[in-house]
Design a protein around this motif. Structure first.
Motif, PDB file in Angstrom:
ATOM      1  N   UNK A   1       0.831  -1.210   0.000  1.00 35.66           N
ATOM      2  CA  UNK A   1       0.000   0.000   0.000  1.00 35.66           C
ATOM      3  C   UNK A   1       0.863   1.255   0.000  1.00 35.66           C
ATOM      4  N   UNK A   2       1.980   1.213   0.739  1.00 34.23           N
ATOM      5  CA  UNK A   2       2.908   2.346   0.731  1.00 34.23           C
ATOM      6  C   UNK A   2       3.482   2.562  -0.660  1.00 34.23           C
ATOM      7  N   UNK A   3       3.870   1.475  -1.320  1.00 35.90           N
ATOM      8  CA  UNK A   3       4.407   1.570  -2.679  1.00 35.90           C
ATOM      9  C   UNK A   3       3.344   2.127  -3.613  1.00 35.90           C
ATOM     10  N   UNK A   4       2.118   1.686  -3.463  1.00 36.07           N
ATOM     11  CA  UNK A   4       1.025   2.179  -4.295  1.00 36.07           C
ATOM     12  C   UNK A   4       0.878   3.693  -4.161  1.00 36.07           C
ATOM     13  N   UNK A   5       1.019   4.201  -2.939  1.00 29.00           N
ATOM     14  CA  UNK A   5       0.925   5.636  -2.705  1.00 29.00           C
ATOM     15  C   UNK A   5       2.075   6.398  -3.366  1.00 29.00           C
ATOM     16  N   UNK A   6       3.229   5.765  -3.481  1.00 33.02           N
ATOM     17  CA  UNK A   6       4.403   6.402  -4.062  1.00 33.02           C
ATOM     18  C   UNK A   6       4.414   6.335  -5.588  1.00 33.02           C
TER      19      UNK A   6
END
Length: 124
Positions: free
Chosen positions: A78-83
């Motif tokens: 999810x963090x990667x998706x936000x980035x």
């Protein structure tokens, strides 16, 4: 932050190309190539940082069986998706029980790639 990927949110049965440079496979825009069926990271600029954060979370829990590693994997993803500025999905089929689903996350520019790397590499 919810990403709105527009035309670059593509599902494919062929290996996807980068939406920014049209390269097949690894390129400077590829943040992370994730095999989501078995929850493994295959490649990308964030490969080492993602795996280090995953390992760190496992070590912090001391092998506690009540801690589900798949939850931490999903949180990191999810963090990667936000980035990411773009994501592409790819399904590889090679017979019964041999299919895999991939998600490839991309950054639009070298500056965005470095920002993503700095953020994911930061201590928890």
């Amino acid at each position: 932050m919810d990403n709105d990927y527009d035309e670059v949110n593509i599902y494919s049965e062929e290996p996807p190309v980068c939406p920014y440079c049209d390269e097949l496979g690894s390129c400077p825009h590829l943040l992370l190539n994730v095999e989501v069926t078995f929850r493994t990271v295959e490649s990308g600029v964030l490969f080492d940082a993602f795996n280090a954060r995953l390992l760190s979370a496992a070590e912090q829990n001391g092998g506690n069986p009540s801690c589900d590693g798949s939850d931490r994997f999903d949180q990191l993803l999810s963090e990667v998706d936000e980035l990411a500025d773009a994501v592409r999905y790819w399904t590889f089929e090679d017979g019964p029980g041999m299919s895999s689903n991939f998600q490839l996350y991309y950054a639009e520019s070298p500056e965005r790639t470095m920002k993503a790397l700095e953020r994911l590499s930061a201590p928890i």
